[in-house]
Design an enzyme around this catalytic site. Structure first.
Site, PDB file in Angstrom:
ATOM      1  N   GLY A  90       0.824  -1.203   0.000  1.00 25.12           N
ATOM      2  CA  GLY A  90       0.000   0.000   0.000  1.00 25.12           C
ATOM      3  C   GLY A  90       0.854   1.247   0.000  1.00 25.12           C
ATOM      4  O   GLY A  90       1.994   1.240   0.460  1.00 25.12           O
ATOM      5  N   ASP A 208     -10.375   9.898   9.229  1.00 22.66           N
ATOM      6  CA  ASP A 208     -10.083   9.481   7.862  1.00 22.66           C
ATOM      7  C   ASP A 208     -10.783   8.165   7.536  1.00 22.66           C
ATOM      8  O   ASP A 208     -10.180   7.249   6.982  1.00 22.66           O
ATOM      9  CB  ASP A 208      -8.568   9.377   7.662  1.00 22.66           C
ATOM     10  CG  ASP A 208      -8.167   9.480   6.194  1.00 22.66           C
ATOM     11  OD1 ASP A 208      -9.019   9.880   5.365  1.00 22.66           O
ATOM     12  OD2 ASP A 208      -7.018   9.148   5.872  1.00 22.66           O
TER      13      ASP A 208
HETATM   14  N1  LIG Z   1      -2.488  -4.044   8.328  1.00 16.29           N
HETATM   15  C1  LIG Z   1      -2.577  -4.245   7.031  1.00 16.29           C
HETATM   16  N2  LIG Z   1      -2.726  -5.485   6.532  1.00 16.29           N
HETATM   17  C2  LIG Z   1      -2.828  -5.684   5.209  1.00 16.29           C
HETATM   18  N3  LIG Z   1      -2.827  -4.725   4.296  1.00 16.29           N
HETATM   19  C3  LIG Z   1      -2.692  -3.458   4.711  1.00 16.29           C
HETATM   20  C4  LIG Z   1      -2.550  -3.152   6.080  1.00 16.29           C
HETATM   21  N4  LIG Z   1      -2.448  -1.803   6.201  1.00 16.29           N
HETATM   22  C5  LIG Z   1      -2.535  -1.308   4.953  1.00 16.29           C
HETATM   23  N5  LIG Z   1      -2.672  -2.293   4.049  1.00 16.29           N
HETATM   24  C6  LIG Z   1      -2.819  -2.150   2.603  1.00 16.29           C
HETATM   25  O1  LIG Z   1      -2.260  -0.953   2.182  1.00 16.29           O
HETATM   26  C7  LIG Z   1      -3.239  -0.154   1.520  1.00 16.29           C
HETATM   27  C8  LIG Z   1      -2.914   1.297   1.692  1.00 16.29           C
HETATM   28  O2  LIG Z   1      -2.908   1.646   3.038  1.00 16.29           O
HETATM   29  P1  LIG Z   1      -2.497   3.087   3.475  1.00 16.29           P
HETATM   30  O3  LIG Z   1      -3.107   3.331   4.793  1.00 16.29           O
HETATM   31  O4  LIG Z   1      -1.033   3.240   3.338  1.00 16.29           O
HETATM   32  O5  LIG Z   1      -3.127   4.038   2.365  1.00 16.29           O
HETATM   33  P2  LIG Z   1      -4.556   4.620   2.234  1.00 16.29           P
HETATM   34  O6  LIG Z   1      -5.456   3.968   3.220  1.00 16.29           O
HETATM   35  O7  LIG Z   1      -4.949   4.550   0.796  1.00 16.29           O
HETATM   36  O8  LIG Z   1      -4.372   6.149   2.597  1.00 16.29           O
HETATM   37  P3  LIG Z   1      -4.194   6.812   4.039  1.00 16.29           P
HETATM   38  O9  LIG Z   1      -2.732   6.882   4.266  1.00 16.29           O
HETATM   39  O10 LIG Z   1      -4.803   8.148   3.885  1.00 16.29           O
HETATM   40  O11 LIG Z   1      -4.861   5.950   5.032  1.00 16.29           O
HETATM   41  C9  LIG Z   1      -4.554  -0.587   2.152  1.00 16.29           C
HETATM   42  O12 LIG Z   1      -5.670  -0.291   1.368  1.00 16.29           O
HETATM   43  C10 LIG Z   1      -4.295  -2.091   2.249  1.00 16.29           C
HETATM   44  O13 LIG Z   1      -4.533  -2.694   1.012  1.00 16.29           O
END
Ligand SMILES: Nc1ncnc2c1ncn2[C@@H]1O[C@H](COP(=O)(O)OP(=O)(O)OP(=O)(O)O)[C@@H](O)[C@H]1O
Ligand SMILES: *[C@@H]1O[C@H](CO)[C@@H](O)[C@H](O)[C@H]1NC(C)=O
Ligand SMILES: *[C@@H]1O[C@H](CO)[C@@H](O)[C@H](O)[C@H]1NC(C)=O
Ligand SMILES: [Mg+2]
Length: 367
Positions: A90, A208
């Site tokens: 992500g 968020d």
């Molecule tokens: N704990 C986790 N387990 C599995 N996948 C994860 C986990 N945390 C994040 N991800 C993956 O990473 C993606 C992006 O997460 P991230 O929080 O970095 O970005 P975002 O949610 O798009 O933006 P923001 O930073 O504003 O929350 C998630 O949609 C998910 O697919």
């Protein structure tokens, strides 16, 4: 000195010595005992790792979970192959997320925060201690953190089935796991997680709530991610990007009036938008055309509900039988997105409404 005086002196001094020994014992015992707080999992700290840090670098890490005993920067570098791009799962507004396998084969998600999102060492550590203590089936567990020099790294439990954003917008399988009843259950579970955060002695406002912050485990149960992050970094992260645009559609109207103070009712609004997104499979930041007019997703839902056009809003992908709570679902969403914060329900009220809806749909209500 006569016999009597000697006897008294000996008795007095020996009992004084006894008292002193007893006192020392009691003090030692009391200090050794750490308060046993039930819902606080054991923690391990490891302070500066001499192999890894230069002398002027502050390093601290902690784990909140017995399954991972110690997370040092060296371990994290090994587990992520030096933060290799192959392991990125992500790319969010706070930094990159990696899938990492620790030495004991536990798979975790490692979030390396961007340097421009940084916060002081003590402040960060204190906040992570708070977040690490949270425990609810519908929020992602923070297993630990690591601070090394200017790096801030968070370690989360890894959720196998990606995010709602992925299932709604990035994949179009014939047999989507997002059936109507699954969507209602996911909604209810997110509501429960959010109600938990809002109900803490010191409430946590998520700020968020959006589909990429709802992760799904191997049983497709929803877990809220990224709580507690937006508050720390919100103000400095307003640069224009698709990430911010993506979040736009979830922001309550009071934000546009300059009232950006975090409130639980702002989360309720974002949650309402998430409900609409989940039922319609429409991205909240994209306009919808209704009666030759472009409106936002929330505004559209209000217009459609007023005209009783519930089924026109539904995603074709979730086949619904006769009346399976669709109307009630959209009514609940419309309560959450009320313009007036006072008219929006609390998350506890939303949980009750959604549990009633689940009963109505014969979907099991978990305790
Ligand atoms: N704990 C986790 N387990 C599995 N996948 C994860 C986990 N945390 C994040 N991800 C993956 O990473 C993606 C992006 O997460 P991230 O929080 O970095 O970005 P975002 O949610 O798009 O933006 P923001 O930073 O504003 O929350 C998630 O949609 C998910 O697919
Ligand atoms: C890890 O990567 C950084 C830069 O990306 C590099 O400077 C460093 O030497 C690497 N460390 C190891 C152990 O490979
Ligand atoms: C979710 O993940 C588990 C384990 O990885 C897998 O067995 C299951 O099929 C997945 N569920 C869906 C709906 O893809
Ligand atoms: Mg996120």
């Amino acid at each position: 000195m006569d016999y009597k005086t000697t006897a008294i002196l000996v008795a007095a001094s020996s009992s004084t010595i006894m008292l002193i020994i007893l006192f020392i014992l009691v003090v030692t015992f009391v200090c050794r005992r750490r308060p046993a707080i039930k819902d606080q999992p054991p923690r391990n700290h490891n302070f500066p790792d001499p192999d890894l840090t230069s002398s002027d670098m502050v390093t601290e890490s902690a784990s909140f979970d017995p399954s991972i005993c110690e997370i040092s920067m060296a371990e994290l570098i090994k587990a992520t192959k030096n933060f290799s791009s192959d392991l990125i799962v992500g790319d969010g507004s706070f930094g990159l997320v990696y899938r990492a396998q620790l030495f004991n084969s536990v798979v975790v998600a490692v979030k390396k925060l961007d340097h421009d999102a940084l916060q002081g060492f003590r402040e960060f550590a204190a906040e992570m201690e708070t977040l690490g203590r949270l425990n609810h089936p519908n929020i992602v567990r923070i297993l630990g953190y690591c601070i090394s020099g200017s790096d801030r790294i968070l370690i989360y439990e890894f959720l196998e089935n990606s995010s709602l954003d992925y299932w709604l917008h990035e994949t179009h399988e014939e047999n989507s796991p997002l059936t109507w009843s699954t969507r209602v259950i996911v909604t209810r579970d997110v509501a429960k997680g959010l109600a938990y955060l809002h109900g803490l002695p010191k409430p946590i406002i998520h700020r968020d709530i959006k589909s990429s912050n709802v992760l799904l485990d191997s049983n497709f149960v929803a877990h809220i991610a990224d709580f507690g992050l937006a508050r720390r970094m919100g103000a400095s992260r307003s640069h224009v990007s698709t990430q911010v645009a993506g979040t736009m559609g979830y922001m309550p109207p009071e934000y546009w009036e300059g009232n950006t103070a975090a409130t639980v009712k702002a989360d309720v609004y974002s949650f309402g938008v998430l409900m609409l997104e989940l039922a319609t499979r429409r991205r909240p930041n994209l306009p919808v055309v209704v009666d030759d007019k472009e409106v936002g997703l929330a505004q559209w839902a209000v217009i459609m509900v007023e005209q009783n056009r519930f089924y026109e809003m539904l995603d074709f992908g979730c086949v619904v039988g006769s009346d399976k709570g669709v109307e009630e679902y959209f009514r609940i969403a419309c309560l959450c997105i009320k313009e007036s914060t006072r008219e929006r329900p609390t998350m506890n009220q939303v949980v009750e409404l959604l549990e009633d809806l689940c009963r109505f749909m014969y979907v099991p209500v978990t305790p």
